[in-house]
Design an enzyme around this catalytic site. Structure first.
Site, PDB file in Angstrom:
ATOM      1  N   PRO A   2       0.795  -1.200   0.000  1.00  0.00           N
ATOM      2  CA  PRO A   2      -0.133   0.087  -0.517  1.00  0.00           C
ATOM      3  C   PRO A   2       0.863   1.535  -0.449  1.00  0.00           C
ATOM      4  O   PRO A   2       2.235   1.401   1.041  1.00  0.00           O
ATOM      5  CB  PRO A   2      -0.646  -0.193   0.800  1.00  0.00           C
ATOM      6  CG  PRO A   2      -0.257  -0.839   1.779  1.00  0.00           C
ATOM      7  CD  PRO A   2       0.862  -1.889   1.205  1.00  0.00           C
ATOM      8  N   GLU A   3       0.527   1.680  -0.769  1.00  0.00           N
ATOM      9  CA  GLU A   3       1.351   3.713  -0.839  1.00  0.00           C
ATOM     10  C   GLU A   3       0.088   4.444  -0.436  1.00  0.00           C
ATOM     11  O   GLU A   3      -0.744   4.508   0.520  1.00  0.00           O
ATOM     12  CB  GLU A   3       1.264   4.016  -2.026  1.00  0.00           C
ATOM     13  CG  GLU A   3       2.120   2.304  -3.069  1.00  0.00           C
ATOM     14  CD  GLU A   3       2.267   3.186  -4.537  1.00  0.00           C
ATOM     15  OE1 GLU A   3       2.085   4.291  -4.899  1.00  0.00           O
ATOM     16  OE2 GLU A   3       1.829   2.182  -5.305  1.00  0.00           O
ATOM     17  N   LYS A  69       3.865   7.058   3.941  1.00  0.00           N
ATOM     18  CA  LYS A  69       3.009   5.324   4.316  1.00  0.00           C
ATOM     19  C   LYS A  69       3.024   5.202   5.188  1.00  0.00           C
ATOM     20  O   LYS A  69       2.538   3.897   5.745  1.00  0.00           O
ATOM     21  CB  LYS A  69       3.500   4.414   3.699  1.00  0.00           C
ATOM     22  CG  LYS A  69       3.836   4.851   2.021  1.00  0.00           C
ATOM     23  CD  LYS A  69       4.998   3.464   0.959  1.00  0.00           C
ATOM     24  CE  LYS A  69       5.240   4.104  -0.466  1.00  0.00           C
ATOM     25  NZ  LYS A  69       5.904   3.460  -1.007  1.00  0.00           N
ATOM     26  N   ARG A 121       2.186 -11.226   3.905  1.00  0.00           N
ATOM     27  CA  ARG A 121       3.132 -11.614   3.800  1.00  0.00           C
ATOM     28  C   ARG A 121       3.653 -11.182   4.907  1.00  0.00           C
ATOM     29  O   ARG A 121       5.203 -11.503   4.587  1.00  0.00           O
ATOM     30  CB  ARG A 121       3.783 -10.611   2.421  1.00  0.00           C
ATOM     31  CG  ARG A 121       3.138 -10.552   1.002  1.00  0.00           C
ATOM     32  CD  ARG A 121       3.605 -12.228   0.184  1.00  0.00           C
ATOM     33  NE  ARG A 121       5.154 -11.467  -0.371  1.00  0.00           N
ATOM     34  CZ  ARG A 121       5.316 -11.252  -1.258  1.00  0.00           C
ATOM     35  NH1 ARG A 121       4.970 -10.367  -1.517  1.00  0.00           N
ATOM     36  NH2 ARG A 121       6.616 -10.981  -1.253  1.00  0.00           N
ATOM     37  N   ARG A 269      11.448  -2.765 -10.760  1.00  0.00           N
ATOM     38  CA  ARG A 269       9.811  -2.876 -10.538  1.00  0.00           C
ATOM     39  C   ARG A 269       8.773  -2.969 -12.249  1.00  0.00           C
ATOM     40  O   ARG A 269       9.262  -1.826 -12.657  1.00  0.00           O
ATOM     41  CB  ARG A 269       8.716  -2.082  -9.783  1.00  0.00           C
ATOM     42  CG  ARG A 269       9.312  -1.651  -7.857  1.00  0.00           C
ATOM     43  CD  ARG A 269       8.984  -2.774  -6.872  1.00  0.00           C
ATOM     44  NE  ARG A 269       7.804  -3.167  -7.318  1.00  0.00           N
ATOM     45  CZ  ARG A 269       7.421  -2.024  -5.918  1.00  0.00           C
ATOM     46  NH1 ARG A 269       8.178  -1.326  -5.584  1.00  0.00           N
ATOM     47  NH2 ARG A 269       5.805  -2.689  -5.866  1.00  0.00           N
TER      48      ARG A 269
END
Ligand SMILES: [Zn+2]
Length: 280
Positions: A2-3, A69, A121, A269
């Site tokens: 998430p950002e 974040k 995760r 990425r």
């Protein structure tokens, strides 16, 4: 993921679900979620993390803050939690007697509801800290918040200009806090700037366009992702809806011009852009 927008959605949900309520109990299911610092490593678990969370029981939860974040959640008694959500972390609400959600790591019980930290995760964590130290720790080693402390074109250029690709530089949190792989790419698309262009090659007009595009993208994403449900936000990389223009859309038509969206590796990425709207 998430950002900044996703963390902001979590912040608003925690505020709605828990702020102003007394913490009745802590259910620490995965002790590795409590760490001594903001790190992605479960091996950095705090030896007395469970006891430090138990010390919050009986205290009233305040309204969480956000920088980039990160979250900072004050409690009564001069204590607070710092938190980041890693790759897959988010918060979920359940009734007091309900089964916890899958992949729950930590539960905080507030009267008739428990808010559960869920993280498949396990990169995300909470860090017990003194409330007085929390605001400074929240922004340590970070640039200004990309939404709440927006920069104009010249200020953005000062912080982001470098020999790196502009999209890679935008993701470095010490320059500007909040953007990651998705929203950096989307902001470049909105500003008509190819993500692979060197960040010292942009014109003043392009820096101005990028500064406006960043704020527009973050506001759009918070609006699009503002989840009303008890299961919180479902990230696009975990099967949630994709409200974005180029992210995850390699080969699909650009929503502005119809050209096939390009996808390539950049800084480790996958990066997406429109070769027509964002010429090299
Ligand atoms: Zn296009």
């Amino acid at each position: 993921m998430p950002e900044l927008p996703e963390v902001e959605v979590c912040r608003r949900q925690l505020t709605q679900w828990a702020a102003g309520r007394t913490l009745d109990a802590v259910h620490l299911v995965d002790r590795a979620v409590v760490r001594g610092e903001l790190t992605s490593k479960p091996s950095a678990a705090l030896a007395d993390g469970g006891a430090q969370l138990e010390a919050l029981v009986g205290q009233i939860a305040g309204e969480p803050l956000r920088h980039g974040k990160r979250l900072g959640w004050p409690f009564g008694g001069g204590r607070a939690l710092l938190a980041h959500l890693g790759m897959t972390g988010h918060w979920v609400r359940r009734g007091a007697g309900d089964d916890p959600p899958p992949q729950h790591r930590l539960g905080l019980a507030f009267g008739d509801r428990t808010v559960w930290y869920v993280d498949g995760r396990r990169f995300g964590c909470v860090v017990p800290v003194e409330a007085s130290a929390m605001p400074a720790l929240l922004r340590a080693d970070c640039g200004p918040d990309a939404l709440d402390e927006p920069l104009d074109g010249p200020a953005l250029a000062d912080r982001v200009r470098s020999r790196k690709p502009v999209k890679v530089a935008l993701m470095e949190q010490q320059r500007l806090a909040g953007l990651g792989n998705i929203h950096a790419a989307e902001a470049c698309w909105r500003a008509h700037i190819a993500p692979g262009r060197r960040a010292d090659a942009l014109s003043p007009e392009e820096w101005g366009a990028l500064a406006q595009a960043i704020v527009a993208q973050l506001r759009f994403a918070i609006e699009a992702e503002a989840a009303g449900g008890d299961d919180g936000i479902v990230y696009v990389n975990l099967g949630g809806p994709n409200p974005f223009s180029v992210y995850g859309r390699g080969g699909e038509p650009c929503p502005a011009c119809g050209t096939a969206i390009a996808a390539d590796e950049m800084g480790g990425r996958t990066t997406y852009w429109c070769p027509t709207c964002q010429p090299a």
